[in-house]
Write a protein that holds these residues in place. Sequence first.
Motif, PDB file in Angstrom:
ATOM      1  N   UNK A 310       0.867  -1.175   0.000  1.00  0.00           N
ATOM      2  CA  UNK A 310       0.000   0.000   0.000  1.00  0.00           C
ATOM      3  C   UNK A 310       0.906   1.228   0.000  1.00  0.00           C
ATOM      4  N   UNK A 311       0.725   2.116  -0.970  1.00  0.00           N
ATOM      5  CA  UNK A 311       1.481   3.374  -1.013  1.00  0.00           C
ATOM      6  C   UNK A 311       0.601   4.495  -0.490  1.00  0.00           C
ATOM      7  N   UNK A 312       1.093   5.220   0.524  1.00  0.00           N
ATOM      8  CA  UNK A 312       0.354   6.344   1.086  1.00  0.00           C
ATOM      9  C   UNK A 312       0.969   7.641   0.581  1.00  0.00           C
ATOM     10  N   UNK A 313       0.181   8.456  -0.063  1.00  0.00           N
ATOM     11  CA  UNK A 313       0.657   9.650  -0.752  1.00  0.00           C
ATOM     12  C   UNK A 313       1.010  10.731   0.265  1.00  0.00           C
ATOM     13  N   UNK A 314       2.300  10.886   0.536  1.00  0.00           N
ATOM     14  CA  UNK A 314       2.752  11.815   1.563  1.00  0.00           C
ATOM     15  C   UNK A 314       2.654  13.280   1.127  1.00  0.00           C
ATOM     16  N   UNK A 315       2.227  13.527  -0.114  1.00  0.00           N
ATOM     17  CA  UNK A 315       1.970  14.901  -0.541  1.00  0.00           C
ATOM     18  C   UNK A 315       0.576  15.360  -0.131  1.00  0.00           C
ATOM     19  N   UNK A 316      -0.242  14.432   0.335  1.00  0.00           N
ATOM     20  CA  UNK A 316      -1.636  14.744   0.657  1.00  0.00           C
ATOM     21  C   UNK A 316      -1.901  14.584   2.151  1.00  0.00           C
ATOM     22  N   UNK A 317      -2.757  15.457   2.682  1.00  0.00           N
ATOM     23  CA  UNK A 317      -3.189  15.332   4.074  1.00  0.00           C
ATOM     24  C   UNK A 317      -4.138  14.137   4.196  1.00  0.00           C
ATOM     25  N   UNK A 318      -4.066  13.414   5.309  1.00  0.00           N
ATOM     26  CA  UNK A 318      -3.189  13.624   6.462  1.00  0.00           C
ATOM     27  C   UNK A 318      -1.936  12.742   6.434  1.00  0.00           C
ATOM     28  N   UNK A 319      -1.547  12.274   5.245  1.00  0.00           N
ATOM     29  CA  UNK A 319      -0.481  11.280   5.155  1.00  0.00           C
ATOM     30  C   UNK A 319       0.916  11.872   5.296  1.00  0.00           C
ATOM     31  N   UNK A 320       1.007  13.203   5.422  1.00  0.00           N
ATOM     32  CA  UNK A 320       2.301  13.795   5.749  1.00  0.00           C
ATOM     33  C   UNK A 320       2.722  13.402   7.165  1.00  0.00           C
ATOM     34  N   UNK A 321       1.753  13.083   7.985  1.00  0.00           N
ATOM     35  CA  UNK A 321       2.005  12.762   9.391  1.00  0.00           C
ATOM     36  C   UNK A 321       2.337  11.277   9.539  1.00  0.00           C
ATOM     37  N   UNK A 434      -0.996   5.494 -14.956  1.00  0.00           N
ATOM     38  CA  UNK A 434      -0.829   6.905 -15.315  1.00  0.00           C
ATOM     39  C   UNK A 434      -1.276   7.819 -14.174  1.00  0.00           C
ATOM     40  N   UNK A 435      -2.423   7.543 -13.570  1.00  0.00           N
ATOM     41  CA  UNK A 435      -2.976   8.436 -12.549  1.00  0.00           C
ATOM     42  C   UNK A 435      -2.217   8.343 -11.228  1.00  0.00           C
ATOM     43  N   UNK A 436      -1.787   7.147 -10.856  1.00  0.00           N
ATOM     44  CA  UNK A 436      -0.974   7.047  -9.643  1.00  0.00           C
ATOM     45  C   UNK A 436       0.392   7.679  -9.862  1.00  0.00           C
ATOM     46  N   UNK A 437       0.934   7.568 -11.071  1.00  0.00           N
ATOM     47  CA  UNK A 437       2.214   8.210 -11.372  1.00  0.00           C
ATOM     48  C   UNK A 437       2.158   9.720 -11.257  1.00  0.00           C
ATOM     49  N   UNK A 438       0.966  10.276 -11.399  1.00  0.00           N
ATOM     50  CA  UNK A 438       0.769  11.722 -11.237  1.00  0.00           C
ATOM     51  C   UNK A 438       0.399  12.092  -9.805  1.00  0.00           C
ATOM     52  N   UNK A 439       0.265  11.099  -8.937  1.00  0.00           N
ATOM     53  CA  UNK A 439      -0.035  11.363  -7.543  1.00  0.00           C
ATOM     54  C   UNK A 439      -1.466  11.762  -7.268  1.00  0.00           C
TER      55      UNK A 439
END
Length: 550
Positions: A310-321, A434-439
Amino acid sequence: MTHKLTRTGPELTRRGLLQLAGAGAVLLGAAGCGTAGRAETGGATFVYGRSADATSLDPMNQTDSESYAVIHQIFDSLLRYAPDGTLLPALAAAVPAPENEGRQYTFELREDVRFHDGTPLDAEAVVFNFRRWRESDHPYHRGGGPQSSKFAYYKNLFGGFDDKSVISGVEAVGSHAVRFTLREPYGPFLPTLAGAQFGIASPTAIRQDVDGFWERPVGTGPFTLASWEHGSKITLRRNESWWGKRPTGPGRPVDTVVLTPMPDSTARVAALVGGGLDAVNGIVPQDADAIRDTSGFTVVQHPQECFSYFAMNTRRAPFQNPLVRKAIAHAIDLPTIVEHFFGERAEVAGAPLYGISAFVDRSIQPHPHDPELARKLLAEAGLPDGFRTSLWYMSTARPYLPDGKGVAQVAQANLADVGITAELVTYELATYSERTGKGLHDIAIYGGTTIGVDSYFPLNYWYASASATPESSSNLSFYQNSQVDALLAEARVTTDPEEQRALYANVQRIVHDEVPVLPIAYVSPPVALRSSVAGFGTNIAMDDLDALSR
């Protein structure tokens, strides 16, 4: 609340369903790719059902395992992997030793090797390929078709193009000798060149039509491309003048291979049982169990060459935490997921790396399923009532993810138990990539199939800051950590195995502690076959088909 899954027993129920479906699937197989085993050109035919079609057959301009599987048959690289991960010569006559303190390597090429178009393989052909990949202003630094990766693997593996490339020069030093000069010692250099993406292509064919080469490839491999009906089938013909030595099997040699995409796992297996296919991959554990119990069929297992996460997108809240990411790691019941969706030979993953990688740190334990701890961590993160998010999964079965929807549904229920509401999102494979590669995702299920046992490439590909690009990112968590970057940079320039082991272990432990990705499983993907097929091998990452007979 604990969510329990019940499995359909394969002994009678599952097998009966497949056999019943097979009666109709034989027609599907015959319509889609010809009756399995039929002699189309005077020899035997092997019909292989798989979960998806290839995207591009230009070796350096694709990134998916279904394309690799075909490229591996059409092209040869300078080196190759033995089934145990040992490096062996391929187009090179021998595995070269490092020169000038690891800054130079000279490859002596095999003589009398020809491309499928009849042109000779020589030193200039190898130089042409590497210059095409390395030089951004090279006249043929393009191609790959509508889903081209734009030479992403070369950029990732060698640090970039032009002056950024670790390879500073490649030159012919004889008619069949090529010298590589590196800017600095590069520990993964030789293992990297054994990958299928470094398949050597005919310069003549590229010059004639570089933009169409992705669907009309010309290499030196054991099979040539006969035709590609996009979305329907790829047909390969045996290359009788291949330089390699084919083992002899007990039956007729296979001279035609047909690869047919069938997205639905049950439909693939039913077509196998019904007589329309000779082999299938991407099957769920219940189907593998049923086939093992069915007379006339067998199941072979690859090594643990696949890894899912599972990849958690650290550019998005709240996954920076990191507290939120750790909460998710403890919320998801990995043992239940792996038991029910990955098969008995799969293993819950601890270290964020392939299970067969040379430097995987097996002392790293999986995050335990602990919903109470997950709730406590969410409260510490200021989210005592949880939050809403999205959970993406692939609609197409992959070797590292045979049932994405099932995994996503269990994870969704686990997250709901701790107050996280996850909306499930899915796309077909190309759009998903494509869409996951763009975050554009919050949490995405992904994975990969290794091209060898080297550890630098996957760790750099998934966790280096430089891999978190705005478009076509391979770092799907968009994780950035300067300490990880420094460790990878140090590992890249050492050739001492014990130093590499220590550096890679530190990278894995940092990633494990900060949880930008939650590892799911080390996967040994099964392939189901008719018992009449002999010589089917499972090399690392790809199936070797040149020894097939029936």
